[in-house]
Design a protein around this motif. Structure first.
Motif, PDB file in Angstrom:
ATOM      1  N   PRO A 458       0.814  -1.235   0.000  1.00  0.00           N
ATOM      2  CA  PRO A 458       0.000   0.000   0.000  1.00  0.00           C
ATOM      3  C   PRO A 458       0.839   1.273   0.000  1.00  0.00           C
ATOM      4  O   PRO A 458       0.522   2.229  -0.713  1.00  0.00           O
ATOM      5  N   LYS A 459       1.906   1.282   0.784  1.00  0.00           N
ATOM      6  CA  LYS A 459       2.769   2.462   0.808  1.00  0.00           C
ATOM      7  C   LYS A 459       3.442   2.661  -0.536  1.00  0.00           C
ATOM      8  O   LYS A 459       3.566   3.792  -1.028  1.00  0.00           O
ATOM      9  N   LEU A 462       1.186   4.313  -3.060  1.00  0.00           N
ATOM     10  CA  LEU A 462       1.075   5.761  -2.882  1.00  0.00           C
ATOM     11  C   LEU A 462       2.280   6.470  -3.486  1.00  0.00           C
ATOM     12  O   LEU A 462       2.143   7.534  -4.107  1.00  0.00           O
ATOM     13  N   TRP A 509      -6.421  -1.359   3.531  1.00  0.00           N
ATOM     14  CA  TRP A 509      -6.267  -0.220   2.633  1.00  0.00           C
ATOM     15  C   TRP A 509      -6.675   1.129   3.206  1.00  0.00           C
ATOM     16  O   TRP A 509      -6.290   2.159   2.635  1.00  0.00           O
ATOM     17  N   ALA A 512      -3.870   3.834   3.911  1.00  0.00           N
ATOM     18  CA  ALA A 512      -3.187   4.312   2.700  1.00  0.00           C
ATOM     19  C   ALA A 512      -4.105   5.191   1.858  1.00  0.00           C
ATOM     20  O   ALA A 512      -3.699   6.260   1.376  1.00  0.00           O
ATOM     21  N   GLU A 515      -4.723   8.530   3.589  1.00  0.00           N
ATOM     22  CA  GLU A 515      -3.531   9.375   3.491  1.00  0.00           C
ATOM     23  C   GLU A 515      -3.404   9.992   2.102  1.00  0.00           C
ATOM     24  O   GLU A 515      -3.059  11.174   1.956  1.00  0.00           O
TER      25      GLU A 515
END
Length: 1870
Positions: A458-459, A462, A509, A512, A515
């Motif tokens: 997930p990071k 992004l 999720w 993420a 954010e």
């Protein structure tokens, strides 16, 4: 006979008995044939298609003789529709409808047409080839005809292929493709007929055998065009399909493959005898043929297994060669291999499992491993342009692997999936191929298993979303995971609720996604809102509740996420309207300073998701308020998105209104519904708003926005069909809505007011305003202007064309083009002056206008020859040149006129005269710049000094003629250009540029408009004219210097060469070749041209010629040119050369650089990357400075082409560029070139060999990207040499080698290389080696990938700790000690506490007082020591350690202090305990620093760090501790008042002063002095740094003062508050965006202090909203103050209207240089209109005896007479007769508009003041006029000005007032 002429003749021959449907069909066909645009043709055919039902019956009534002309007309139209497949098919459909039942008649006409093409079986030309191919593919009648007469077609096909192969290098690539395509279509469309000839020969076989032989030669590479070879392979596959049996087909495939052998000899295919000559194939022939066979062969043939147990063709002969060695091939081979492999996989998948005889993919055999390695290598590093095909192949490979495992019974074991997942996991996150491969593996492994293996996914997604190239695969990956999880959870938990599924989604999720939606990074937030959020809400609808809960908090981030969520919900039809559910939150969005949040909020007001779901009255009212405050958006993207929002709103309003009208019926009885009235009122309001904002008193942003909105309004709400628009055409029943609006008195889109507003835009100085206005006039207004406006526009255009300013000339040219497009010939003949001796002109507007402009140019040329200075000032040459270019090249009517046969004679005469005139003007300009009458050498440009002398001579000649005998000024010439010199230079350079653009565009237009055909008709521009054009452009390019002129001429020459090379006439094609030969010949000798200007225009001259070649061809001109240049540049230099002349070698390098930088030549030039790079590196070692300079420039251009653009703006990103292996795979020749300087630079250890090219090589290598796997053997050589360079005695070489080493150490080798570097550091060694190894280790550890592998680098830490002696005094070199300390800083997290304590003890003595004999590098060591201690403080977050920094801050070493302060600015505020102690330390040391008076840099850093630490809102709640002494405050005040330091230091001092005043005790005298400084620095004339400091000071301390003042702290504090609010008003209108943002924060903090506001903490108010809020604060809390009225009056500028009108009326030419205003963003006229209702409100609230009333009376007494006089003067001035051009000039003058707007505001305000006084029976002493007299004058002037477009006003009822509009976006009450 053309189709249009034939349709016209057929229509004329129709008798009374001809059915109407057929007549209408002929009209449509005539329109189709005569239309110039594709969309117009499509519309004509669409209307003809609607006639088909009626045509069938009408056609049956005709006899055969009457039907033949119709059929011929249709077939002629088909012949002219060769360029449009859609048009051909529509015509074929009509033809099929008409020929039903009359096939014999149709067949006769088709045979007559087609037999003429293949008559004699001759080779077909390109046009005939296109015709035959299209008829064969699309026409059933043509196919039936050729089935009956196949031999002529076969003969023509064979002859055409043979002619193509006779000279393939010079032949047309398109003709070769069509020739092969013809054979392919023959085999495909007629398999039975061809099969009989191949397998059962009965007649002549020569044509078919010739075709087969030619196709094999094409495949073998005799034709270089790739598409032709692929088509040939496909054609042979189609030929195989004609085999009568499967065995014969399989045998035919084997025979075809045998034909590819080097010496095939005589072979036989069926009954065809084939003899292929010996050839030298390029290695692609097998892949080309196998691709064709895999594409087109029947599956039965490919899977046929012959007797004897052999494998089928698919698993045998046609299996792609993916064994060892494929990776060493070139890019073409690898691309072809991958495409063949993809086809092979697809055919195997289609045929499985019937073809399997064993393990193919799942075994451990060598073949299986080779297949896996091949597919993974291409998936990991896909070739450019083949990434999608590679991904499809990878997915198919995985599916085929699973299918094979199932077939063989391997139900449990799938080891390949796990192996590939591990390989994907090892790829770094910026690898683009990582995510598609992950999506392909997901169905086979499951989402849980994949997420477990990649917890950071997930990071990483992004991070990818914030990078342009990685965003699409990241969004696709997220969507794939959501779909997989939805399916998995639905199966595992059958019957689970949507809420439960959403909770499961949130576990993976939600953090993420939340954010990303709250991110301040616009790219990340926008892509998350457009890509992630819709998929989330569609698959997990209940996730909206969780997201809304996450966004429920305060702050801008939550507001950003909430707006995105609401917008997406509305688009998906989920949830309720935000305007009714959360009005306060919506109001906060609409007033927010963030543009994306505002736009998202506005999108919520545009109705429902359906196209006809219009918003209600509440939403429309709110949207009106929002739109009024957002017209001055500073961002182009914001304006475009705002236009899209308004277009969407207008579309829904229009569609809903049309739905209402349809429901009412045609009669439209009854009152109109509310929704219809809402639409009518809103569109009318928007029309008035946009027109009122188009005046020149509005700023650029406002006018641009208004034009965009007006464009949307006219495109959506008018009934104007346009062929240029791809979409957005008006609905069919739009006329009904327009009729209703007209009956109700609304929507007069083409009113005179709108026309005049657009005329004012035509005179703007920016093309962004002029061009859209001209486009709107052309598209939406009546075709003919009113006669009075046409004459005025012509006169105003001529005035503008006489200006010396380039912008005004361009505006005049655009006005002339507009006049040409919007005036008929009768009007033009009446208004355009003509000489009396000229005869009657043809009725052609283009000829009238262009003839007039040519006469104007001739007159000005004659005037310039007499007096250049006078002509350049009042009659510049570039005026008519620019107008000629616009009217000739950009007016569509001119092109149509040139195509008319009756006009071509006039055009030929006019164009020849024009070209001759342009050549004379160009020769005159070059002679002027040379300064002598002698002719220059062909390629010689005068030096800058010679041009200066020539210009001065022209100036003095002009002065002598104009002023009589005047003595010349003595002394040195001025450094700056005088206005006279500027006028001459401007005239010369712009004229040269316009000549280049005009000649190039004219030649291209003439050649492409009417290409010359042999023996048909003469060209519009004769050969002599073309040669004159080329010679003129050549002369300008070779003899000019100005870059703008060179660019214009280069663009023109490129257009000419492109047009010439595309002509069929060989004589025209030879012109560019002769030019190139002349240029290369000029290059061989020294030339008198500038080495500082890249050899003047000569490189551009060569670049233009070769850039004209077709990009898809072989580029023979480029090949010849580069070969000659390389040979010339590599020649040895002469022993002696003249430094003032360009050497041929230098010129060759400059030309090569221009070719590499060329937009269309960069990629083809990479074919010579190796020789070019070798040439660059050799030039860097040349003894000639010019060679080194040219080599450096060429190296920079080449490096940009080789590496491409990085993925991020930061040059240090680890994910940019190519890996070393990929780089050397793309460019194999560069390996040896780059390795040679590394090998020659250093022999044995410490032995130096100077190599000038070494730095360039290291720079290039450092730009590469670290790989992920072990280096190849070639890249390993580079790693070895770079490690060896650590011992270089040159410091710069060691530093660059450290950076260059990073790409050559992949992650898997990082630990080994670091251990190698640190291995010998524990013991003393050579100085350079120690330092170089430390630098290389630091560079490797500083990259991002090192952090990922740090857990496995403990051995590195131990090795580094063992070298501690490097930090002790035993190592005497400070540079080595600082490098070692930097290494320890990178390894701090892995070091032990005892070791770090030991390091601190060793570092501390270095920070003591330095001795007088400090070593070189000691300063670097001290700074690095200070940074190390600071990092320790930040890492441990220990306040006690932080206090220890105080001694260093108090120390005497300024460099140590600056290092600490720099760390404070970077990282000091991250930890609050540390930041609190740092704040105290900086406050404590502030006064000593001020007393010391040290370096300004140190003081600036100290002040900046102090302000930085107080940026956290939590720091504003604390009192100053320790409080600085009062003298500190006084010293800062004196510093900012004296203003003797730099602006940056003064700004920092004011911010610190504001901080001390805000957090310290109230000091009224100090506040007064501070407020005076803030007010002074807020004015526009102050520099940007001081204005920014004033805005920051307002934010820091202004809010506290204003709040205390309105709380009632006394009149003195109120005066201070008014001063600060006045400064805020100035700063909110500042031209710098950063200043406006800071001032907006001040307004936002004030808004939070106002009671009853739903404003959220941490959010920023929009600048316009902040402006209104400050005015509200003044009116609400300070309206009774004595200073309020004078303060607000300062914002009404005093303009000399009479003087401005007098200046407009004079014919004095304007100055060349226009004086810039103090603030281009401010709009005094707009702000005056905003200020008026607030002033009226203040008057209404003030009592009779209030100070404000007295101030208003005094102002009225002083201003009333002047205002009345100005109003009367306006009425007189705008009542003049025959002053249309004068009125237009005033219409385009910003100063006049501003003065008039302020005058009308003052008049209205005076009327209100005087009427209020009369109502109270009071008199204004000295007023000298009554309110009634003033009101009448104001009304008359306003009406007259509105009539002339000078004061467009919205209706009074629709003007926003202070009580309604400014509050709606803030308080959310609606």
């Amino acid at each position: 006979m053309g189709a249009e002429h034939q349709a016209r003749a057929c229509l004329a021959s129709c008798g009374p008995a001809t059915p109407p449907a057929l007549r209408e069909l002929l009209r449509m066909l005539q329109r189709f044939a005569g239309a110039s645009g594709r969309r117009c043709q499509e519309q004509s055919l669409a209307e003809a298609g609607r006639l088909l039902p009626a045509l069938s019956q009408a056609w049956a009534e005709l006899g055969a003789p009457e039907a033949q002309p119709f059929l011929r007309c249709l077939l002629s139209c088909q012949l002219e529709a060769m360029g449009s497949l859609g048009a051909f098919r529509k015509l074929e459909k009509i033809l099929a409808t008409l020929t039903a039942g009359r096939e014999s008649v149709a067949c006769e006409e088709v045979a007559r047409l087609l037999d003429s093409l293949t008559q004699g079986q001759q080779a077909l030309a390109l046009g005939d080839l296109r015709t035959v191919c299209l008829f064969l593919e699309e026409s059933s009648l043509a196919r039936e005809h050729w089935r009956r007469t196949l031999d002529p077609l076969l003969g023509s096909a064979a002859s055409t292929l043979a002619s193509v192969l006779q000279d393939p290098a010079t032949g047309s690539a398109e003709r070769a493709c069509h020739a092969v395509k013809l054979a392919l279509q023959l085999f495909q469309a007629m398999p039975e007929e061809v099969g009989i000839l191949v397998w059962s020969p009965a007649g002549s076989m020569e044509p078919l055998a010739s075709i087969l032989q030619s196709l094999v030669q094409v495949i073998m590479g005799k034709v270089a065009h790739k598409d032709a070879r692929l088509l040939a392979g496909t054609a042979l596959g189609m030929l195989v399909n004609t085999a009568p049996t499967l065995e014969a087909g399989a045998r035919a495939v084997s025979e075809l493959l045998g034909l590819l052998s080097p010496d095939p000899g005589d072979r036989k295919l069926g009954g065809l005898q084939v003899a292929v000559p010996r050839m030298s194939p390029d290695g692609l022939e097998y892949l080309v043929l196998s691709r064709g066979l895999l594409t087109s062969c029947r599956r039965e043939i490919l899977t046929f297994r012959p007797p004897g147990g052999e494998a089928c063709l698919l698993l045998g002969h046609l299996m792609p060669p993916v064994g060892p060695g494929w990776s060493k091939k070139n890019m073409d081979y690898r691309a072809s291999l991958l495409q063949a492999f993809s086809l092979w996989l697809r055919r195997v998948h289609e045929s499985a499992p019937g073809i399997w005889t064993g393990r193919l993919l799942s075994g451990a055999s060598l073949g299986a491993q080779q297949l896996i390695q091949f597919i993974w290598s291409n998936t990991k590093s896909p070739l450019e342009g083949l990434s999608e095909a590679t991904l499809r192949s990878f997915s198919l490979f995985l599916e085929l692997y699973g299918k094979e495992c199932d077939h063989l019974g391997d139900d449990a074991e799938r080891p390949l999936y796990d192996e590939l997942l591990e390989r994907v996991r090892a790829l770094p996150w910026p690898t683009k191929a990582r995510y598609p491969a992950l999506c392909a593996l997901l169905p086979f492994l499951g989402s849980e298993r994949v997420l477990t293996a990649l917890p950071a996914l997930p990071k990483h997604l992004l991070l990818c979303l914030s990078t342009n190239p990685l965003s699409p695969p990241a969004a696709d990956t997220y969507r794939c995971f959501l779909r997989a999880q939805r399916g998995e959870w639905a199966i595992a938990e059958a019957g689970a609720s949507e809420a439960a599924l959403a909770e499961q989604w949130a576990q993976h999720w939600l953090p993420a996604v939340a954010e990303a939606l709250q991110s301040p990074v616009a790219a990340l937030q926008g892509r998350a809102a457009s890509s992630l959020l819709p998929h989330t809400l569609q698959l997990f609808p209940a996730s909206a509740r969780l997201l809304e809960k996450a966004f429920a908090g305060p702050g801008l981030a939550c507001l950003r996420g909430w707006a995105a969520l609401q917008k997406t919900q509305k688009e998906l039809g989920q949830g309720h309207p935000a305007a009714s559910q959360s009005p306060a939150r919506l109001a906060s969005c609409l007033a927010c300073g963030d543009e994306a949040v505002r736009l998202a909020g506005a999108g919520l007001l545009c109705g429902g998701p359906g196209s006809a779901q219009a918003p209600g009255p509440k939403e429309l009212a709110t949207f009106q308020d929002f739109l009024g405050q957002n017209l001055s958006g500073n961002s182009a993207s914001f304006r475009q998105l705002l236009q899209a929002t308004v277009s969407r709103l207008l579309g829904r309003l229009r569609d809903s209104a049309l739905a209402v009208l349809r429901s009412q019926g045609a009669a439209g009885s009854g009152p109109p519904p509310e929704s219809l009235l809402l639409t009518g009122d809103f569109v009318e309001w928007l029309l008035q708003l946009t027109v009122s904002q188009l005046g020149p008193a509005s700023g650029f942003q406002r006018r641009r926005t208004a034009l965009l909105l007006l464009t949307s309004l006219l495109a959506t709400c008018t009934d104007s069909w346009s062929p240029e628009r791809k979409k957005g055409q008006p609905p069919p029943n739009m006329a009904a809505l327009l009729s209703w609006a007209k009956r109700s008195g609304r929507w007069d889109f083409t009113s005179r007011a709108t026309l005049l507003a657009l005329f004012s835009c035509l005179q703007d100085s920016t093309s962004e305003i002029r061009e859209p206005a001209a486009s709107l006039l052309h598209l939406y207004f009546p075709p003919t202007l009113p006669t009075d406006l046409a004459g005025a526009l012509l006169e105003r255009a001529c005035q503008a064309l006489s200006s010396a300013r380039g912008q005004e000339v361009e505006a005049g040219a655009l006005m002339m083009q507009t006049l040409l497009q919007k005036a008929n010939s009768d009007t033009l003949q009446n208004i355009v002056p003509r000489p009396k001796e000229e005869g009657p002109t043809l009725g052609c507007p283009s000829l009238i206008v262009i003839s007039y402009l040519l006469r104007l140019l001739q007159e000005r040329h004659a005037a310039a020859q007499q007096d250049l200075l006078q002509a350049a000032c009042v009659q510049p040459l570039h005026g008519p040149l620019c107008a000629l270019r616009r009217c000739l090249l950009e007016a569509p009517s001119t092109g149509r006129s040139m195509q008319q046969v009756s006009m071509q004679g006039s055009w030929q005469e006019l164009l020849m005269a024009m070209v001759t005139m342009l050549a004379e003007v160009a020769s005159f300009l070059l002679a002027v710049l040379q300064g002598s009458g002698e002719d220059l050498q062909p390629a010689a440009a005068p030096s800058l000094a010679d041009m200066g002398v020539a210009i001065n001579a022209a100036v003095w000649q002009g002065r002598a003629r104009g002023l009589g005998s005047e003595e010349e000024e003595e002394g040195e010439p001025p450094l700056l250009l005088s206005e006279e010199q500027g006028c001459i230079l401007t005239c010369c350079w712009i004229s040269a540029k316009e000549i280049g653009l005009l000649l190039g565009g004219l030649a291209e237009k003439v050649l492409l408009l009417a290409p010359p055909a042999a023996g048909l008709k003469p060209m519009l521009l004769s050969m002599e004219g073309l040669q004159t054009t080329v010679a003129t452009l050549q002369g300008l390019l070779l003899r000019c210097r100005h870059w703008g002129a060179l660019e214009g001429c280069a663009s023109g020459l490129t257009m000419v060469c492109r047009a010439l090379l595309s002509q069929p006439d060989p004589e025209l094609q030879e012109l560019p070749q002769k030019l190139l030969a002349q240029g290369l010949e000029l290059l061989r000798g020294p030339r008198n041209s500038s080495v500082t200007r890249r050899a003047a225009g000569f490189p551009l001259f060569i670049q233009c010629i070769v850039a004209g070649e077709p990009p898809t061809g072989t580029r023979p001109l480029l090949t010849c040119c580069v070969g000659t240049l390389l040979e010339l540049a590599n020649r040895p230099l002469p022993r002696v050369w003249d430094q003032t002349l360009d050497l041929p070698q230098v010129s060759a390098l400059h030309v090569l650089q221009a070719l590499v930088r060329g937009a269309g030549l960069g990629a083809p030039m990479l074919e010579w990357a190796g020789p070019l790079l070798e040439l660059c590196l050799g030039a860097l070692g040349s003894p000639c400075w010019a060679m080194r300079n040219a080599g450096t420039q060429l190296f920079g251009a080449l490096m940009g082409r080789l590496l491409g653009q990085s993925l991020s703006r930061e040059d240090s990103g680890s994910h940019k560029g190519l890996s070393p292996d990929a780089f050397f795979t793309l460019y194999p020749p560069l390996e040896a070139v780059l390795l040679a300087p590394l090998l020659s630079s250093l022999g044995s250890t410490g032995e130096s060999h100077l190599c000038p090219a070494l730095h360039a090589v290291l720079t290039l290598l450092a730009k590469l990207q670290p790989g992920t796997e072990h280096l190849s053997s070639s890249a390993a050589h580079f790693q070895e040499r770079l490690l060896h360079l650590s011992a270089s005695p040159v410091y710069a070489t060691r530093a660059m080698a450290a950076q260059a080493l990073v790409p050559f150490v992949p992650l898997v080798e990082l630990e080994d290389v670091l251990l190698h570097l640190l291995q010998g550091l524990a013991e003393p060694g050579p100085h350079n080696t120690l330092h170089g190894r430390l630098l290389q280790a630091c560079a490797l550890l500083a990259q991002e990938s090192a952090c990922q592998a740090f857990q496995g680098l403990q051995a590195i830490v131990h090795q580094a700790e063992a070298a501690f002696w490097l930090l002790t005094p035993a190592q005497r070199c400070p540079l080595i000690r600082s490098a070692y300390l930097r290494l320890l800083s990178l390894l701090t997290d892995g070091c032990s506490k005892d070791f770090l304590r030991q390091v601190e003890d060793a570092v501390a003595p270095e920070l003591g007082p330095s001795g007088p004999d400090a070593q070189v590098g000691a300063s670097v060591l001290r700074q690095e020591s200070a940074r190390f201690l600071c990092r320790q403080v930040g890492r441990l977050a220990d306040p006690s350690r932080t206090r220890a920094l105080g001694s260093l801050l108090r120390g005497s070493d300024p460099e140590v202090r600056q290092a600490i302060l720099a760390w404070v600015l970077e990282e000091g505020g991250h930890c609050e305990p540390v930041a609190s102690v740092l704040r105290a330390l900086l406050l404590e040391t502030l006064w000593p620093v001020l007393q010391e008076g040290g370096s300004p840099e140190g003081l600036k850093l100290h002040l900046e760090a102090l302000v930085h630490l107080h940026e956290d809102p939590s720091a504003h709640t604390d009192q100053l501790s320790p409080a600085p002494p009062p003298a500190c405050l006084d010293r800062l005040l004196s510093l900012v008042e004296m203003a003797g330091a730099s602006s940056i230091l003064l700004g920092r001092a004011l911010c610190v002063l504001s901080l001390l005043l805000a957090l310290g005790p109230e000091d009224l005298p100090a506040l007064g002095r501070w407020s005076l400084v803030v007010e002074c620095w807020s004015e526009p004339r102050t520099c940007e740094e001081l204005r920014l400091a004033a805005a920051q000071s307002l934010r820091l301390a202004g809010v506290r003062v204003v709040v205390r003042a309105w709380a009632g702290s006394g009149p003195s504090l109120a005066a201070l508050a008014l001063r600060l609010l006045n400064a805020g008003i100035f700063l909110l209108q500042d031209e710098d965006r950063t200043v406006r943002l800071e001032a907006s924060m001040f307004a936002s903090l004030l808004a939070q202090q106002m009671g009853g506001q739903p404003w959220e903490a941490g959010t920023m108010l929009q600048a316009n909203q902040g402006l209104l809020l400050l005015l509200q604060v003044i009116g609400t809390h300070f309206g009774a103050c004595e200073d309020t009225w004078p303060l607000l009056m300062l914002h009404l500028p005093q303009c000399d209207l009479e003087g401005l009108l007098e200046e407009v009326g004079t014919n004095r030419p304007p100055s060349l240089y226009e004086e810039d205003g103090a603030n281009f963003f401010a709009e005094p006229a707009v702000f005056a209109q905003v200020l008026l209702p607030f002033l009226l409100q203040l008057l209404d609230r003030a009592e009779d005896g209030a100070p404000l009333r007295a101030q208003a009376q005094q102002w009225a007494a002083s201003r009333a007479p002047a205002v009345l006089r100005s109003l009367q003067h306006c009425c007189l001035w705008w009542s003049q007769d025959n002053a249309g051009a004068l009125f237009l000039k005033a219409l385009g003058c910003p100063k006049v508009h501003t003065a008039l707007t302020v005058l009308l505001v003052e008049a209205e305000l005076l009327v209100q003041v005087l009427e209020a006084l009369q109502a109270s029976w009071a008199m204004v002493p000295g007023a000298n006029c009554s309110s009634q007299e003033l009101r009448q004058a104001w009304g008359r002037a306003r009406a007259l000005l509105t009539q002339h477009g000078m004061a467009p006003q919205m209706k009074d009822s629709q003007r926003p007032g202070p009580d309604k509009r400014p509050h709606t976006l803030i308080d959310g009450t609606r």
